[in-house]
Design a protein around this motif. Structure first.
Motif, PDB file in Angstrom:
ATOM      1  N   TYR A   1      -1.773  -8.835  12.662  1.00  0.00           N
ATOM      2  CA  TYR A   1      -2.193  -7.699  11.836  1.00  0.00           C
ATOM      3  C   TYR A   1      -2.805  -8.090  10.499  1.00  0.00           C
TER       4      TYR A   1
ATOM      5  N   TYR B   1       8.125  -6.075  12.635  1.00  0.00           N
ATOM      6  CA  TYR B   1       7.641  -4.699  12.474  1.00  0.00           C
ATOM      7  C   TYR B   1       7.576  -4.275  11.013  1.00  0.00           C
TER       8      TYR B   1
ATOM      9  N   TRP C   1      -1.835   3.853  10.297  1.00  0.00           N
ATOM     10  CA  TRP C   1      -3.218   3.463  10.602  1.00  0.00           C
ATOM     11  C   TRP C   1      -4.237   4.375   9.930  1.00  0.00           C
TER      12      TRP C   1
ATOM     13  N   ARG D   1      -7.215  -2.101  14.066  1.00  0.00           N
ATOM     14  CA  ARG D   1      -6.467  -1.269  14.997  1.00  0.00           C
ATOM     15  C   ARG D   1      -5.380  -2.128  15.632  1.00  0.00           C
ATOM     16  N   ASP D   2      -4.430  -1.483  16.250  1.00  0.00           N
ATOM     17  CA  ASP D   2      -3.263  -2.187  16.779  1.00  0.00           C
ATOM     18  C   ASP D   2      -3.640  -2.994  18.024  1.00  0.00           C
TER      19      ASP D   2
ATOM     20  N   GLN E   1       6.333  -0.570  18.097  1.00  0.00           N
ATOM     21  CA  GLN E   1       5.157   0.193  18.497  1.00  0.00           C
ATOM     22  C   GLN E   1       5.139   1.624  17.948  1.00  0.00           C
ATOM     23  N   GLN E   2       5.829   1.862  16.840  1.00  0.00           N
ATOM     24  CA  GLN E   2       5.763   3.168  16.181  1.00  0.00           C
ATOM     25  C   GLN E   2       4.718   3.116  15.067  1.00  0.00           C
ATOM     26  N   ASN E   3       4.013   4.208  14.857  1.00  0.00           N
ATOM     27  CA  ASN E   3       2.969   4.272  13.834  1.00  0.00           C
ATOM     28  C   ASN E   3       3.312   5.203  12.680  1.00  0.00           C
ATOM     29  N   ASP E   4       4.297   6.065  12.858  1.00  0.00           N
ATOM     30  CA  ASP E   4       4.753   6.946  11.786  1.00  0.00           C
ATOM     31  C   ASP E   4       5.642   6.138  10.840  1.00  0.00           C
TER      32      ASP E   4
ATOM     33  N   ASP F   1       0.857   8.519   9.279  1.00  0.00           N
ATOM     34  CA  ASP F   1       0.372   7.499  10.212  1.00  0.00           C
ATOM     35  C   ASP F   1      -0.108   6.288   9.417  1.00  0.00           C
TER      36      ASP F   1
ATOM     37  N   ARG G   1       6.276   2.868  22.897  1.00  0.00           N
ATOM     38  CA  ARG G   1       5.787   4.005  22.117  1.00  0.00           C
ATOM     39  C   ARG G   1       6.517   5.283  22.497  1.00  0.00           C
TER      40      ARG G   1
END
Length: 674
Positions: free
Chosen positions: A575, A456, A393, A580-581, A326-329, A391, A595
């Protein structure tokens, strides 16, 4: 001169040559880093060129050392440094298969990272400082790799900590970078304190800190440490827990992303975080002896330090893999991936005590170094192209705009996930085999982590590289310059084919193992002449390399491959076409927990830091009022008061002295006659 004396003289001369080569490997990066800082730091191109040349020269010398090791250690003569009572501290180098191979890994990755940095750091006002600090870091890491005793290793261990502090906080004008550097430094000090205590325990029992002498003593007397064997093993492990970021000292590693991306590639690939695993492999003999336990820990019974280490490694692998989901970086995803893979390696070291060899951990360390460095440099290429956007996203559509970065990133992802025929499949399979033979529970955990890893990483590739651009920088992105793409291509080669070389069997031979399924893709030259025999020979070699893990342990290899397929399929379903997630909605509160990294940073800040501050306040009060006030100042004040009282009697008047004399005689007479 007789034959024996001649052989001895030749051995001594050869040892001196080997020793000179080994010291040159260690010293050259240090000399170039210091020399260019004082002489050339205003000439950025020359600074970068000389530092890159220094690391490349160390790599070439490392190749020579690796070739010379053959099947035995190279003779070297240590320098006597501080002869103390009961301990002769020396500065010496240990050149064997393990250190020679690790030297190549460190220098190869460091050289490619430096070349990449010429493009990534171009225009930075501290360009020269960056390269000089990198050289200091590489030299410090090589000192850890080549040290032949605990004291010398600890010295370079601390130098790695200092240089990593400088690199993580390179952009010190950013408060976040300064905080991350301090967090890394202080967290590692906690582990290093335990490490130092462990060294003292080992020295107190064995009377030496030299690795070769220690191994011989433990081989001759496994009960050398007695009831302190388990304690010493865990204290030594505390050092690895800090450097290799194992729970609960793992919190510094994700924050280290505040440093430049090439620093992240170097620290999180083959160098700093690998130091702990390498050290555990170097002193593996400590974990093969009966643990014993002092009376306060007798309840642990037959539970060994190696088993505890394996459990901590497995827990760290699972914890980090869950957080990464659940990380976006983009850099933080890779950072938690590193945490997870380090947990894999530490678990393999602990479980290796059951098999008698940590070769699987070291094998995965070597393969992981190259594909993880490539992934971090690929992330840097993406960040550079997207104007420092991190990011995932806010990316998308980068496949067509950055083809070299994309395909090399895919290769690194496949290797990290453990997809055959990439190198990560073979090294991860060795860990799965070790886990299956030693602990079915940890084997199941390792398979679950492999599934999460694929999930992931596939998520990252699908969101960042496929689909339509989700931001203006992503829509205008373009491929990075050649100085950044060529290192990616170079790292893709070992990421794909390193496990097809004899490196696995090379490590197994060093630790005295059989090598299991460690693939040897070297194809012998055919005895018969002709195209058909050559093709048959080639097919046989490829078949052995490709399917060796399945032939050796079909269950472990099949479960590992199943985990990759399952994780990739779930990621594609979630995905493949997502804008979006979807997971936050599905996971609810658990998703928020992931997160926020299980709120461990908040827990440390809310519980442990106040407890630390309270302990500091209490210690300050005890020091200020009890020790300094009552004891020291009290004794000083009492003496001063008595002195002042006695001084009043010194009037200089003869009548007063006569009176006091008579009074004294009267008192004495009274005591005698009463």
């Amino acid at each position: 001169m007789d034959a024996h004396a001649a052989q001895t003289a030749v051995a001594v001369a050869s040892g001196a040559k080997y020793q000179d080569l080994a010291w040159m490997v260690l010293a050259i990066p240090l000399m170039t880093g210091i020399g260019t800082w004082f002489l050339l730091r205003r000439h950025q191109a020359l600074t970068a060129g000389f530092n890159i040349a220094g690391v490349l020269l160390s790599f070439v010398l490392g190749v020579i050392l690796l070739n010379l090791t053959g099947g035995s250690d190279l003779p070297t003569t240590p320098f006597h440094w501080l002869p103390l009572e009961g301990l002769d501290l020396t500065l010496g180098l240990l050149v064997d298969r393990l250190s020679a191979l690790m030297t190549l890994v460190v220098t190869a990755v460091a050289a490619l990272v430096m070349i990449y940095s010429t493009g990534y750091m171009k225009g930075d006002r501290s360009y020269s400082r960056f390269f000089c600090t990198l050289s200091l870091f590489v030299s410090s890491m090589l000192g850890i790799v080549l040290a032949d005793n605990f004291v010398m290793l600890f010295i370079f261990w601390e130098l790695v900590g200092v240089s990593s502090y400088l690199l993580i906080g390179f952009w010190y004008e950013r408060p976040a970078a300064g905080d991350a550097a301090k967090k890394a430094f202080l967290t590692n000090r906690l582990g290093d304190f335990g490490f130092l205590l462990g060294i003292l325990v080992v020295w107190g029992a064995a009377g030496t800190v030299n690795f070769t002498e220690l191994a011989a003593k433990f081989h001759a007397n496994p009960a050398l440490l007695g009831p302190m064997a388990g304690v010493a093993g865990l204290l030594i492990f505390l050092g690895a827990m800090g450097k290799s970021a194992q729970f609960p000292l793992h919190v510094w590693l994700p924050d280290a992303m505040e440093g430049p991306t090439p620093v992240s590639a170097l620290i999180h690939a083959a160098t700093m975080v690998a130091a702990g695993v390498y050290m555990l492999c170097r002193v593996f003999f400590l974990y093969t002896v009966p643990p014993g336990w002092p009376t306060p820990l007798a309840f642990l019974g037959d539970l060994s330090a190696a088993t505890i280490i394996a459990c901590i490694g497995g827990f760290t692998a699972l914890l980090a893999a869950l957080i990464a989901v659940q990380q976006n970086d983009i850099k933080r995803i890779l950072a938690y991936s590193t945490l997870s893979q380090l947990g894999y390696m530490v678990m393999a070291v602990g479980l290796g005590a059951h098999a008698g060899t940590p070769a699987s951990a070291m094998f995965h360390l070597v393969t992981h170094a190259f594909f993880k460095a490539m992934l971090f440099l690929g992330a840097g290429s993406v960040i550079h192209a997207c104007h420092h956007e991190q990011d995932i996203w806010k990316m998308g559509g980068l496949r067509q705009r950055m083809p070299v970065t994309f395909w090399t990133f895919v290769i690194g992802t496949a290797a990290l996930a453990g997809l055959p025929p990439f190198s990560g499949f073979y090294s991860k399979d060795e860990i799965l085999v070790t886990a299956l033979e030693a602990s079915p529970l940890l084997f199941g955990l390792a398979v679950l982590v492999a599934c999460l890893t694929t999930f992931y990483m596939t998520r990252l590739v699908l969101v960042a590289f496929l689909g339509a651009p989700r931001s203006d920088p992503a829509g205008h992105a373009h491929e990075s310059p050649r100085s950044m793409t060529w290192p990616l291509i170079a790292l893709a080669v070992p990421s794909l084919g390193l496990a097809w070389t004899p490196v696995g069997s090379f490590l197994a031979a060093h630790f005295g193992g059989s090598g299991h399924a460690m693939a040897e893709a070297t194809v012998a030259a055919p005895a018969a002449v002709g195209v058909l025999p050559m093709l048959e020979n080639l097919a046989g070699g490829v078949n052995e390399a490709m399917f060796g893990p399945f032939n050796h342990n079909a269950l472990a290899a099949t479960m590992g491959l199943f985990a990759v397929i399952l994780g990739g399929s779930l990621a594609w379903a979630a995905y493949g076409h997502a804008t979006r997630d979807p997971l936050p909605k599905l996971l609810g509160g658990f998703g928020r927990t992931l997160r926020h990294k299980f709120y461990l940073d908040e827990l440390y800040e809310g519980v442990f830091i106040p407890l630390h501050d309270l302990a500091g306040t209490l210690a300050d009060w005890l020091d200020r009022w009890l020790l300094n006030g009552l004891v020291i100042r009290g004794a000083h004040g009492s003496v001063e008061l008595i002195g002042r009282a006695l001084r009043l009697a010194q009037t200089g008047n003869l009548q007063t002295y006569a009176f006091l004399f008579a009074a004294g005689l009267a008192v004495v007479a009274w005591f005698i006659l009463r």
